[in-house]
Scaffold this motif. Structure first.
Motif, PDB file in Angstrom:
ATOM      1  N   GLU A 120       0.827  -1.208   0.000  1.00 52.32           N
ATOM      2  CA  GLU A 120       0.000   0.000   0.000  1.00 52.32           C
ATOM      3  C   GLU A 120       0.861   1.256   0.000  1.00 52.32           C
ATOM      4  N   GLN A 121       1.924   1.262   0.787  1.00 52.94           N
ATOM      5  CA  GLN A 121       2.808   2.430   0.858  1.00 52.94           C
ATOM      6  C   GLN A 121       3.499   2.717  -0.467  1.00 52.94           C
ATOM      7  N   SER A 122       3.634   1.710  -1.309  1.00 52.88           N
ATOM      8  CA  SER A 122       4.270   1.917  -2.612  1.00 52.88           C
ATOM      9  C   SER A 122       3.417   2.789  -3.522  1.00 52.88           C
ATOM     10  N   GLY A 123       2.109   2.859  -3.243  1.00 49.71           N
ATOM     11  CA  GLY A 123       1.203   3.618  -4.090  1.00 49.71           C
ATOM     12  C   GLY A 123       0.728   2.852  -5.311  1.00 49.71           C
ATOM     13  N   ARG A 124       1.234   1.659  -5.525  1.00 50.33           N
ATOM     14  CA  ARG A 124       0.839   0.850  -6.677  1.00 50.33           C
ATOM     15  C   ARG A 124      -0.340  -0.073  -6.385  1.00 50.33           C
ATOM     16  N   TYR A 125      -0.475  -0.454  -5.128  1.00 52.47           N
ATOM     17  CA  TYR A 125      -1.457  -1.455  -4.739  1.00 52.47           C
ATOM     18  C   TYR A 125      -2.389  -0.898  -3.673  1.00 52.47           C
ATOM     19  N   ARG A 126      -3.653  -1.343  -3.709  1.00 49.44           N
ATOM     20  CA  ARG A 126      -4.611  -1.024  -2.661  1.00 49.44           C
ATOM     21  C   ARG A 126      -5.170  -2.341  -2.148  1.00 49.44           C
ATOM     22  N   PRO A 127      -4.632  -2.835  -1.021  1.00 46.25           N
ATOM     23  CA  PRO A 127      -5.131  -4.112  -0.495  1.00 46.25           C
ATOM     24  C   PRO A 127      -6.627  -4.058  -0.205  1.00 46.25           C
ATOM     25  N   VAL A 128      -7.337  -5.093  -0.645  1.00 45.22           N
ATOM     26  CA  VAL A 128      -8.763  -5.203  -0.370  1.00 45.22           C
ATOM     27  C   VAL A 128      -8.946  -6.014   0.909  1.00 45.22           C
ATOM     28  N   ASP A 129     -10.076  -5.853   1.554  1.00 50.36           N
ATOM     29  CA  ASP A 129     -10.362  -6.555   2.797  1.00 50.36           C
ATOM     30  C   ASP A 129     -10.850  -7.964   2.488  1.00 50.36           C
ATOM     31  N   LEU A 130     -10.063  -8.968   2.888  1.00 50.33           N
ATOM     32  CA  LEU A 130     -10.450 -10.359   2.685  1.00 50.33           C
ATOM     33  C   LEU A 130     -11.199 -10.933   3.887  1.00 50.33           C
ATOM     34  N   THR A 131     -11.360 -10.145   4.941  1.00 52.71           N
ATOM     35  CA  THR A 131     -12.012 -10.628   6.164  1.00 52.71           C
ATOM     36  C   THR A 131     -13.397 -11.223   5.899  1.00 52.71           C
ATOM     37  N   PRO A 132     -14.252 -10.580   5.085  1.00 52.78           N
ATOM     38  CA  PRO A 132     -15.578 -11.175   4.839  1.00 52.78           C
ATOM     39  C   PRO A 132     -15.506 -12.534   4.134  1.00 52.78           C
ATOM     40  N   VAL A 180     -11.095 -18.086   2.062  1.00 54.76           N
ATOM     41  CA  VAL A 180      -9.634 -17.952   2.002  1.00 54.76           C
ATOM     42  C   VAL A 180      -8.992 -19.157   2.672  1.00 54.76           C
ATOM     43  N   ALA A 181      -9.467 -19.506   3.855  1.00 50.37           N
ATOM     44  CA  ALA A 181      -8.906 -20.653   4.589  1.00 50.37           C
ATOM     45  C   ALA A 181      -9.050 -21.951   3.796  1.00 50.37           C
ATOM     46  N   ALA A 182     -10.153 -22.092   3.072  1.00 49.75           N
ATOM     47  CA  ALA A 182     -10.400 -23.317   2.304  1.00 49.75           C
ATOM     48  C   ALA A 182      -9.443 -23.467   1.125  1.00 49.75           C
ATOM     49  N   THR A 183      -8.750 -22.408   0.743  1.00 50.18           N
ATOM     50  CA  THR A 183      -7.821 -22.497  -0.390  1.00 50.18           C
ATOM     51  C   THR A 183      -6.434 -22.980   0.015  1.00 50.18           C
ATOM     52  N   ALA A 184      -6.188 -23.122   1.303  1.00 46.25           N
ATOM     53  CA  ALA A 184      -4.856 -23.526   1.770  1.00 46.25           C
ATOM     54  C   ALA A 184      -4.604 -25.008   1.486  1.00 46.25           C
ATOM     55  N   PRO A 185      -3.399 -25.362   1.117  1.00 44.18           N
ATOM     56  CA  PRO A 185      -2.260 -24.503   0.831  1.00 44.18           C
ATOM     57  C   PRO A 185      -2.302 -23.983  -0.606  1.00 44.18           C
ATOM     58  N   ARG A 186      -2.248 -22.672  -0.740  1.00 43.59           N
ATOM     59  CA  ARG A 186      -2.344 -22.028  -2.044  1.00 43.59           C
ATOM     60  C   ARG A 186      -1.132 -22.294  -2.925  1.00 43.59           C
ATOM     61  N   TYR A 187       0.023 -22.556  -2.306  1.00 43.63           N
ATOM     62  CA  TYR A 187       1.235 -22.769  -3.104  1.00 43.63           C
ATOM     63  C   TYR A 187       1.179 -24.076  -3.897  1.00 43.63           C
ATOM     64  N   SER A 188       0.175 -24.922  -3.629  1.00 39.96           N
ATOM     65  CA  SER A 188       0.104 -26.185  -4.372  1.00 39.96           C
ATOM     66  C   SER A 188      -1.322 -26.576  -4.770  1.00 39.96           C
ATOM     67  N   CYS A 189      -2.238 -25.615  -4.821  1.00 41.09           N
ATOM     68  CA  CYS A 189      -3.646 -25.959  -5.092  1.00 41.09           C
ATOM     69  C   CYS A 189      -4.050 -25.739  -6.545  1.00 41.09           C
ATOM     70  N   GLY A 190      -3.152 -25.343  -7.389  1.00 45.94           N
ATOM     71  CA  GLY A 190      -3.479 -25.181  -8.804  1.00 45.94           C
ATOM     72  C   GLY A 190      -4.428 -24.035  -9.116  1.00 45.94           C
ATOM     73  N   GLY A 191      -4.312 -22.937  -8.375  1.00 42.90           N
ATOM     74  CA  GLY A 191      -5.130 -21.763  -8.662  1.00 42.90           C
ATOM     75  C   GLY A 191      -6.489 -21.772  -7.988  1.00 42.90           C
ATOM     76  N   CYS A 192      -6.664 -22.592  -6.959  1.00 46.82           N
ATOM     77  CA  CYS A 192      -7.959 -22.664  -6.258  1.00 46.82           C
ATOM     78  C   CYS A 192      -8.361 -21.333  -5.626  1.00 46.82           C
ATOM     79  N   TRP A 193      -7.448 -20.432  -5.465  1.00 44.94           N
ATOM     80  CA  TRP A 193      -7.669 -19.131  -4.821  1.00 44.94           C
ATOM     81  C   TRP A 193      -8.204 -18.078  -5.794  1.00 44.94           C
ATOM     82  N   LEU A 194      -8.167 -18.351  -7.087  1.00 46.02           N
ATOM     83  CA  LEU A 194      -8.540 -17.345  -8.091  1.00 46.02           C
ATOM     84  C   LEU A 194      -9.964 -16.823  -7.902  1.00 46.02           C
TER      85      LEU A 194
END
Length: 163
Positions: A61-73, A78-92
């Motif tokens: 956010e401080q870079s001015g390039r990105y605006r993080p969105v709230d993933l809390t809702p 989000v939790a169901a996508t773990a582990p994202r590093y090996s789920c084949g894009g399940c987080w998309l």
């Protein structure tokens, strides 16, 4: 009179350049830990993951390039996508549902208490393709080591190559 005709074109060009510099809505997913060290799990990792994720979102956010969105809702999704590093894009779909245009996925592969590898990837949600990937070794499994890793990778690598 000529100056008045040029003013709208100047205003359009100025507005176009300002729009091009607007921060991009970005889904910053929580860091994930892949621990292959065989060591007893540290009780502080959940707090460390939250600390590093907060630092990553703040730096972006401080870079001015990105605006993080709230993933809390979307926390259960989000939790169901773990582990994202090996789920084949399940987080998309979750990232797209958040209203983001980009997604940031970060992970730490802990080899030992002394050596870990930190990865940060940025994906374009229109294409589902990674548009940036940075990686580096961190020394030590402490809050300070993880935060130094985030700071270095964002400041010295990611912001020098990302869209």
């Amino acid at each position: 009179m000529v100056g008045l005709r040029c003013l709208p074109l100047f205003a359009i060009l100025l507005a176009g350049s300002a729009a091009a510099q607007m921060p991009v809505p970005t889904a910053v997913f929580p860091f994930e830990l892949a621990d292959t060290s065989g060591e007893v799990a540290s009780p502080g990792h959940d707090a460390r993951i939250a600390l590093a994720t907060d630092q990553l979102a703040r730096k972006l956010e401080q870079s001015g390039r990105y605006r993080p969105v709230d993933l809390t809702p979307l926390a259960p999704k989000v939790a169901a996508t773990a582990p994202r590093y090996s789920c084949g894009g399940c987080w998309l779909d979750v990232a797209r549902e958040s209203g983001a245009e980009l997604a940031v996925l970060a992970s730490v592969h802990k080899v030992s208490t002394l050596i870990s590898t930190m990865d940060i990837r940025v994906a374009d949600l229109r294409t589902g393709q990674y548009v940036a990937h940075v990686q580096g070794q961190i020394r030590g499994d402490t809050d300070a080591a993880w935060l130094r890793g985030v700071d270095f990778l964002v400041d010295e690598r990611l912001l020098r190559q990302s869209p």
